[in-house]
Scaffold this motif. Structure first.
Motif, short mmCIF file in Angstrom:
data_model
loop_
_atom_site.label_atom_id
_atom_site.label_comp_id
_atom_site.label_asym_id
_atom_site.label_seq_id
_atom_site.Cartn_x
_atom_site.Cartn_y
_atom_site.Cartn_z
N UNK A 187 0.85 -1.30 -0.07
CA UNK A 187 -0.01 0.13 -0.03
C UNK A 187 0.60 1.21 -0.04
N UNK A 188 2.08 1.04 0.47
CA UNK A 188 2.88 2.34 0.69
C UNK A 188 3.78 2.50 -0.53
N UNK A 189 4.53 1.59 -1.04
CA UNK A 189 5.44 1.22 -2.18
C UNK A 189 4.91 1.54 -3.67
N UNK A 190 6.01 2.09 -4.43
CA UNK A 190 5.62 1.84 -5.66
C UNK A 190 6.21 0.45 -5.73
N UNK A 191 5.89 0.09 -7.09
CA UNK A 191 6.74 -1.20 -7.67
C UNK A 191 8.34 -1.62 -7.38
N UNK A 192 8.86 -0.40 -7.94
CA UNK A 192 10.26 -0.24 -7.72
C UNK A 192 10.80 -0.19 -6.25
N UNK A 193 10.02 0.39 -5.50
CA UNK A 193 10.22 0.57 -4.00
C UNK A 193 10.17 -0.61 -3.32
N UNK A 194 9.03 -1.32 -3.68
CA UNK A 194 8.76 -2.57 -3.01
C UNK A 194 9.78 -3.62 -3.48
N UNK A 195 10.38 -3.64 -4.38
CA UNK A 195 11.41 -4.66 -4.85
C UNK A 195 12.65 -4.32 -3.72
N UNK A 196 13.09 -3.03 -3.33
CA UNK A 196 14.13 -2.77 -2.37
C UNK A 196 13.83 -2.81 -1.14
N UNK A 197 12.34 -3.09 -0.69
CA UNK A 197 12.07 -3.05 0.64
C UNK A 197 12.38 -4.33 1.36
N UNK A 198 12.62 -4.25 2.58
CA UNK A 198 12.72 -5.26 3.62
C UNK A 198 11.66 -5.17 4.53
N UNK A 199 11.44 -6.76 4.98
CA UNK A 199 10.38 -6.74 5.98
C UNK A 199 11.13 -7.38 7.21
N UNK A 200 10.95 -6.92 8.25
CA UNK A 200 11.60 -7.37 9.38
C UNK A 200 10.95 -7.63 10.80
N UNK A 201 10.95 -8.59 11.47
CA UNK A 201 10.12 -8.62 12.81
C UNK A 201 10.91 -9.43 13.81
N UNK A 202 11.14 -8.86 14.92
CA UNK A 202 11.97 -8.94 15.89
C UNK A 202 11.16 -9.22 17.40
N UNK A 203 11.70 -10.13 18.21
CA UNK A 203 11.38 -10.22 19.53
C UNK A 203 12.20 -9.79 20.49
#
Length: 151
Positions: free
Chosen positions: A75-91
């Motif tokens: 919802x936030x990224x353009x397709x090119x931004x989405x390719x470069x994005x990272x998704x992280x989950x920590x505890x």
């Protein structure tokens, strides 16, 4: 290329605020890091401490969290931004300390956080995640706030 860290609390109102980032110039030419940090709680009982969530639940919680964050990223990224994005989950026992360390580790240029707008008794205490970022972040902080309802 700059690094922008977007703190995702996974609450509906905060996710809606994050959607307003789409097309913003702060996200251009950046690697976007969507990060959520679960706080580990330790409860004491008469016989032994109880830790929530337990380590055996981490993979299940992480998978569900990343699924929600992927939707936010889409919802936030353009397709090119989405390719470069990272998704992280920590505890972590201290999400505030963990995000500060993460910002240093990725050499973040900007951190974006949606404020929860605490009211009543909760609003009297100065210990929010957002306030911690304002005080201790090694980079610039962008705070998203909900607009007041106009009647």
């Amino acid at each position: 290329m700059k690094n922008v860290v977007i703190c995702c609390s996974l609450e509906d109102e905060n996710i809606e605020l994050l959607k307003a980032l789409k097309g913003k110039s702060a996200l251009e030419d950046a690697t976007l890091h969507f990060v959520h940090i679960f706080e580990i709680h330790v409860y004491t009982s008469d016989f032994s401490p109880y830790i929530f969530p337990s380590e055996d639940k981490y993979p299940e919680i992480e998978e569900a969290s990343k699924k929600v964050m992927r939707t936010v990223a889409e919802n936030v990224c353009t397709p090119s931004e989405l390719e470069k994005s990272q998704i992280e989950c920590y505890f972590a026992y201290s999400p505030k300390q963990k995000i500060t360390e993460y910002l240093q580790d990725v050499n973040a240029d900007l951190v974006i956080v949606a404020s929860k707008q605490k009211h009543g008794i909760e609003g009297l205490f100065s210990s929010s995640f957002t306030e911690h970022l304002v005080k201790y972040s090694p980079c610039d902080v962008h705070i998203l706030r909900a607009k007041e309802d106009q009647k």
